[in-house]
Design a protein around this motif. Structure first.
Motif, mmCIF file in Angstrom:
data_model
loop_
_atom_site.group_PDB
_atom_site.id
_atom_site.type_symbol
_atom_site.label_atom_id
_atom_site.label_comp_id
_atom_site.label_asym_id
_atom_site.label_seq_id
_atom_site.Cartn_x
_atom_site.Cartn_y
_atom_site.Cartn_z
ATOM 1 N N HIS A 169 -8.170 -0.166 0.463
ATOM 2 C CA HIS A 169 -7.913 -1.592 0.643
ATOM 3 C C HIS A 169 -8.219 -2.409 -0.605
ATOM 4 C CE1 HIS A 169 -8.759 -0.936 5.233
ATOM 5 N NE2 HIS A 169 -7.735 -0.230 4.787
ATOM 6 N N GLY A 170 -9.220 -2.031 -1.368
ATOM 7 C CA GLY A 170 -9.668 -2.854 -2.483
ATOM 8 C C GLY A 170 -10.863 -3.696 -2.081
ATOM 9 N N ILE A 194 -5.168 -0.211 -13.293
ATOM 10 C CA ILE A 194 -5.941 -0.539 -12.090
ATOM 11 C C ILE A 194 -7.272 0.154 -12.245
ATOM 12 C CG2 ILE A 194 -6.068 -0.444 -9.580
ATOM 13 C CD1 ILE A 194 -3.108 -0.137 -9.471
ATOM 14 N N HIS A 195 -8.322 -0.604 -12.341
ATOM 15 C CA HIS A 195 -9.643 -0.027 -12.596
ATOM 16 C C HIS A 195 -9.997 0.976 -11.503
ATOM 17 C CE1 HIS A 195 -10.526 -2.483 -16.070
ATOM 18 N NE2 HIS A 195 -10.148 -3.575 -15.405
ATOM 19 N N GLY A 196 -10.259 2.195 -11.964
ATOM 20 C CA GLY A 196 -10.589 3.276 -11.049
ATOM 21 C C GLY A 196 -9.405 4.100 -10.610
ATOM 22 N N HIS A 197 -8.187 3.673 -10.971
ATOM 23 C CA HIS A 197 -6.984 4.397 -10.551
ATOM 24 C C HIS A 197 -6.026 4.638 -11.708
ATOM 25 C CE1 HIS A 197 -7.470 4.515 -6.109
ATOM 26 N NE2 HIS A 197 -8.283 3.490 -6.352
ATOM 27 N N GLY A 198 -6.514 4.633 -12.910
ATOM 28 C CA GLY A 198 -5.692 4.985 -14.046
ATOM 29 C C GLY A 198 -4.793 3.860 -14.521
ATOM 30 N N HIS A 199 -3.784 4.233 -15.327
ATOM 31 C CA HIS A 199 -2.893 3.235 -15.891
ATOM 32 C C HIS A 199 -1.478 3.793 -15.986
ATOM 33 C CE1 HIS A 199 -4.016 5.684 -19.402
ATOM 34 N NE2 HIS A 199 -2.799 5.382 -19.856
ATOM 35 N N ARG A 257 0.819 -1.199 0.000
ATOM 36 C CA ARG A 257 0.000 0.000 0.000
ATOM 37 C C ARG A 257 0.862 1.262 0.000
ATOM 38 N NH1 ARG A 257 -1.426 2.384 5.146
ATOM 39 N NH2 ARG A 257 -3.594 2.540 4.483
ATOM 40 N N GLY A 258 0.208 2.405 -0.261
ATOM 41 C CA GLY A 258 0.875 3.677 -0.189
ATOM 42 C C GLY A 258 1.244 4.040 1.238
ATOM 43 N N PRO A 259 2.226 4.927 1.426
ATOM 44 C CA PRO A 259 2.808 5.772 0.388
ATOM 45 C C PRO A 259 3.782 5.082 -0.554
ATOM 46 C CG PRO A 259 3.905 6.176 2.474
ATOM 47 C CD PRO A 259 2.775 5.234 2.768
ATOM 48 N N GLN A 260 4.165 3.840 -0.238
ATOM 49 C CA GLN A 260 5.005 3.113 -1.186
ATOM 50 C C GLN A 260 4.189 2.726 -2.422
ATOM 51 O OE1 GLN A 260 6.005 0.585 2.364
ATOM 52 N NE2 GLN A 260 7.863 0.169 1.174
ATOM 53 N N LYS A 261 4.874 2.565 -3.534
ATOM 54 C CA LYS A 261 4.234 2.153 -4.777
ATOM 55 C C LYS A 261 4.587 0.705 -5.073
ATOM 56 C CE LYS A 261 4.442 6.816 -6.704
ATOM 57 N NZ LYS A 261 4.972 7.669 -7.802
ATOM 58 N N ALA A 262 3.567 -0.087 -5.332
ATOM 59 C CA ALA A 262 3.792 -1.498 -5.653
ATOM 60 C C ALA A 262 4.414 -1.629 -7.042
ATOM 61 C CB ALA A 262 2.486 -2.274 -5.587
ATOM 62 N N VAL A 267 -7.361 -8.118 -5.904
ATOM 63 C CA VAL A 267 -6.080 -7.602 -5.421
ATOM 64 C C VAL A 267 -6.331 -6.591 -4.316
ATOM 65 C CG1 VAL A 267 -3.990 -6.339 -6.032
ATOM 66 C CG2 VAL A 267 -4.994 -7.965 -7.658
ATOM 67 N N LEU A 268 -5.733 -6.809 -3.162
ATOM 68 C CA LEU A 268 -5.818 -5.890 -2.029
ATOM 69 C C LEU A 268 -4.513 -5.116 -1.900
ATOM 70 C CD1 LEU A 268 -7.399 -8.256 0.669
ATOM 71 C CD2 LEU A 268 -8.572 -6.847 -1.053
ATOM 72 N N PHE A 269 -4.585 -3.965 -1.237
ATOM 73 C CA PHE A 269 -3.384 -3.192 -0.951
ATOM 74 C C PHE A 269 -3.221 -3.080 0.563
ATOM 75 C CE2 PHE A 269 -3.905 -2.268 -5.347
ATOM 76 C CZ PHE A 269 -2.625 -1.978 -5.814
ATOM 77 N N GLY A 270 -2.062 -3.483 1.045
ATOM 78 C CA GLY A 270 -1.764 -3.463 2.476
ATOM 79 C C GLY A 270 -0.264 -3.547 2.662
#
Length: 469
Positions: free
Chosen positions: A58-59, A27-32, A5-10, A77-80
């Motif tokens: 979180h997703g 990422i659907h809803g978050h651009g490309h 998850r942020g602030p780091q970038k996967a 896909v979740l972000f954590g």
């Protein structure tokens, strides 16, 4: 799966047939984001790598990678926070084998925002770009995936989760019976004097096959449980004091570089200090020296050689009836709870957590009365003294450093208060040139060592202080 998850970038990466090919990751809803395929360093075709946007939601999300060659979609896909769990058999020790296994796995199955992944055992003389095989694909913790997954890894995430309340991803890469040299790069080993090993676990082969392929992944931190295979002789155990910090520093550097700077260059690194390894409280062995070396001979972490590290003390958790040998105690619950406490303080910077056992800060000898007074934590944190055993002093006629094979004699606790203990040194008929505590493979029965934190129930770690008293 879980991505960092942020602030780091996967980081997302993959392969393609055509060098120069354009790859778009959405990422659907978050651009490309878009990148191009570059030449693969070790085989035909190419490789691509992108940074996703920093995402704190979180997703779940759907991630799509697409080029003219085709497309691949990741669902759910979740972000954590992503943690790597590594080491030898006590990290590999599965949920199926711990105390109350059925109940523990049922509880673990309820954590839908924890996702697990396990690399299959593999070794290589040269670094891999990708894992040769996978033991557990990214999965929910279920009755199918949990029995073969690391107990310390899973329990660590379970106990951590309520403090974070966002997803946790676990990457389990371990192999029983392996020495630290196998998990270290050549550069890390060259920083220390070491003996080249023979047999199936020679130096660097697990680094090459089971760590190197993970390096591009953005991670939050790592936990480690290893050292038994380096505790056969005292000299080798002492060399661990160089090898362990060098391995940690090297992992940090390489994860940071391969993730394009997204994994922190000083990411938090937690470890379990070796647990008890005998049903005989008199046994000595090299375990005490290895425990001391795990802290770079400071006795505590973090310290100036091992910054941003945290530790779970486990020497007081023997399992004399362990079906897989006393070296494999089944109580991984206490190990994980202690690791989480120290991790919350060090890895997450949460203030006000009483996360460490007592540690001595001052020694005062009274030669006339043959006593040695030990103050803990500058008198600021209350202690619980459960018995009068575990302390020893070194007796010598000459002012020379005391080694493990010099004459050490018992120095029982004669009195104590809320922050200190007083030992009798009357059994020492010469000069006292050292004091040590819990210097045995199994220093006490279950949770019955001498000194604990009164409020946090954490054991004082073993220590050795060599000086003229």
């Amino acid at each position: 799966m879980v991505l960092q998850r942020g602030p780091q970038k996967a980081i997302i990466w993959g392969t393609a047939d055509t060098v120069g090919e354009r790859v778009t990751v959405t990422i659907h809803g978050h651009g490309h984001v878009t990148t191009h395929v570059t030449k693969h360093p070790s085989k035909s075709g190419g490789i691509w790598k992108v940074k996703l946007p920093a995402i704190t939601a979180h997703g779940p999300f759907t991630v799509l990678a697409k080029s003219s060659e085709g497309e691949a979609t990741l669902h759910d896909v979740l972000f954590g926070d992503v943690w790597v769990c590594s080491g030898q058999s006590n990290m590999e020790f599965s949920m199926y084998n711990i105390f109350n296994a059925s109940a523990e796995m049922a509880t673990a199955s309820s954590f839908k925002n924890i996702r697990i992944f396990k690399a299959k055992k593999s070794q290589s003389p040269t670094p891999y770009q990708d894992l040769s095989s996978i033991a557990i694909q990214w999965s929910l913790p279920t009755k199918r995936s949990l029995p073969n997954f690391s107990a310390v890894c899973m329990l660590y995430a379970e106990y951590l989760y309520p403090h974070l309340n966002y997803p946790i991803g676990l990457v389990d890469t371990d192999w029983g019976g392996t020495p630290i040299e196998a998990w270290s790069s050549p550069e890390a080993l060259n920083a220390c004097s070491h003996i080249h090993k023979r047999g199936p676990f020679v130096h660097t082969v697990l680094w090459n096959a089971m760590v190197s392929p993970l390096l591009p992944m953005t991670i939050y931190g790592a936990i480690w449980y290893q050292g038994e295979s380096n505790a056969h002789v005292e000299a080798e155990a002492n060399r661990y004091a160089c090898k362990f910090p060098e391995m940690i520093n090297d992992w940090r550097k390489r994860f940071n570089e391969a993730s394009l700077g997204e994994t922190r260059a000083d990411f938090p690194f937690g470890f379990v200090q070796l647990a008890a390894n005998s049903d005989n409280l008199a046994n000595f062995g090299a375990f005490p020296a290895l425990r001391w070396a795990q802290t770079a001979k400071y006795g505590f972490v973090p310290n100036k050689i091992m910054p941003n590290t945290f530790m779970s003390v486990a020497m007081d958790l023997p399992d004399p009836h362990a079906p897989y040998g006393t070296i494999h105690p089944r109580d991984k619950q206490d190990v994980a709870r202690r690791l989480v406490l120290s991790g919350l303080s060090v890895a997450y910077g949460i203030k006000g957590i009483d996360s460490q056992g007592p540690f001595p800060t001052a020694f005062t000898a009274h030669k006339v009365h043959h006593t040695l007074h030990i103050e803990y934590d500058n008198g600021n944190i209350p202690i619980d003294v459960r018995n009068n055993t575990g302390f020893e002093v070194c007796c010598s006629a000459q002012s020379i450093p005391c080694g493990d094979h010099d004459p050490w004699v018992a120095a029982p606790v004669t009195k104590h208060d809320t922050t200190s203990v007083t030992l009798t040194t009357s059994a020492c008929h010469q000069h006292v040139f050292g004091v040590r505590y819990a210097w045995r493979a199994t220093p006490c029965e279950f949770k019955k060592c001498s000194v604990y934190g009164r409020d946090n129930d954490l054991p004082a770690p073993p220590f050795k202080e060599v000086a003229a008293f």
